[in-house]
Enzyme design. Structure first.
Site, mmCIF file in Angstrom:
data_model
loop_
_atom_site.group_PDB
_atom_site.id
_atom_site.type_symbol
_atom_site.label_atom_id
_atom_site.label_comp_id
_atom_site.label_asym_id
_atom_site.label_seq_id
_atom_site.Cartn_x
_atom_site.Cartn_y
_atom_site.Cartn_z
ATOM 1 N N SER A 97 108.659 49.214 142.963
ATOM 2 C CA SER A 97 107.715 48.252 142.423
ATOM 3 C C SER A 97 107.663 46.988 143.282
ATOM 4 O O SER A 97 107.403 47.064 144.473
ATOM 5 C CB SER A 97 108.077 47.942 140.965
ATOM 6 N N ASP A 219 100.285 56.047 136.299
ATOM 7 C CA ASP A 219 101.115 54.845 136.238
ATOM 8 C C ASP A 219 100.262 53.721 135.663
ATOM 9 O O ASP A 219 99.280 53.304 136.275
ATOM 10 C CB ASP A 219 101.607 54.498 137.646
ATOM 11 N N HIS A 247 105.845 54.332 135.442
ATOM 12 C CA HIS A 247 106.135 53.438 136.560
ATOM 13 C C HIS A 247 107.581 53.541 137.057
ATOM 14 O O HIS A 247 107.936 52.880 138.019
ATOM 15 C CB HIS A 247 105.838 51.993 136.108
#
Length: 266
Positions: A97, A219, A247
């Site tokens: 991320s 996601d 995610h």
């Protein structure tokens, strides 16, 4: 190992004698423990470095300042500080991320520190703009910030299952909710704003390290279009769509991530 680096980012070193080093960096709302199963798969053959971003996990709470950490470049500098402190070069960097972009920014500044980049669910910009689908409107983000400010723990209970997905495994969302709830609300709000308002699209063509992009089938935080955008703008990058949803595939489908990493690093 420099004490200040260890304290600031709660640095963990596993298998000191490994000939090749893998550094794992976590995303928003989690800490280094999120990499547990994936890291274990490499512990016998590699030296592993795990750490907590300032403001998360067991990092030094005194190190966080909203004025200093108002840009992802500050986190990239922390990563480089760890590399310098441990004399790390040619590392395999795995970032989830926001730490995907943090890793990329660090590699642009000091490319000799990195041999390969593996970015899991990364995004250069979360906000939609003309010709670009980041996944969020400004109105939606403003609503998110307001919800965090109004009742942080209520926001956590709704946000965690939304981004974890995998409704058949509610324990995963609960674990993420617990991790989010452990962060000081003011820090979480500050970090969220920096992440969601960031725009590093112009930095992508500057990257020179061989890069693997890992993206799940669905996601809620990072649409598939973002992964395609990264693939188009990071020169020579490889994109693999993993058989997972949500995610956090390194948590919900660790075997998928382990296999892709092993295939990429050989």
């Amino acid at each position: 190992m420099p004490v200040d680096v260890v304290k600031k980012n709660n640095v963990t070193v596993r298998n000191e004698n490994g000939r090749q080093t893998i550094v794992f960096a976590h995303g928003f709302g989690t800490d280094q423990t999120a990499w547990g199963t994936v890291a274990d798969a490499f512990a016998d053959n590699y030296r592993l470095i795990l750490y907590d971003n300032v403001g998360a996990g067991l990092s030094d709470p005194a190190a966080f300042s909203p004025n200093k950490y108002d840009t992802l470049h500050s986190y990239a500098e922390d990563l480089l500080g760890i590399c310098r402190g441990l004399n790390l070069d040619d590392v395999i960097m795995v970032g989830h991320s926001v730490s995907g972009m943090i890793s990329l920014l660090a590699s642009i500044k000091e490319p000799g520190r990195f041999k390969k980049l593996i970015l899991v669910g990364a995004s250069p910009r979360y906000l939609n703009s003309e010709g670009y689908l980041g996944g969020f409107t400004q109105e939606a983000l403003d609503g998110l910030y307001a919800a965090m400010a109004n009742n942080y723990y209520a926001w956590v209970s709704g946000f965690a299952p939304m981004v974890m997905e995998n409704a058949d495994k509610p324990e995963l969302a609960q674990s993420f909710a617990n991790s989010l709830a452990s962060i000081r609300p003011d820090i979480a709000q500050s970090v969220a704003r920096v992440i969601f308002q960031s725009d590093h699209r112009a930095d992508l063509p500057k990257a020179t390290i061989e890069t693997l992009l890992l993206q799940t089938k669905h996601d809620n935080a990072v649409p598939g279009d973002v992964a395609l955008y990264l693939n188009q703008h990071i020169r020579g990058s490889h994109l693999e769509m993993v058989n997972a949803e949500g995610h956090f595939p390194h948590i919900s489908a660790p075997d998928e991530i382990i296999r892709e990493i092993k295939n990429f690093i050989g």
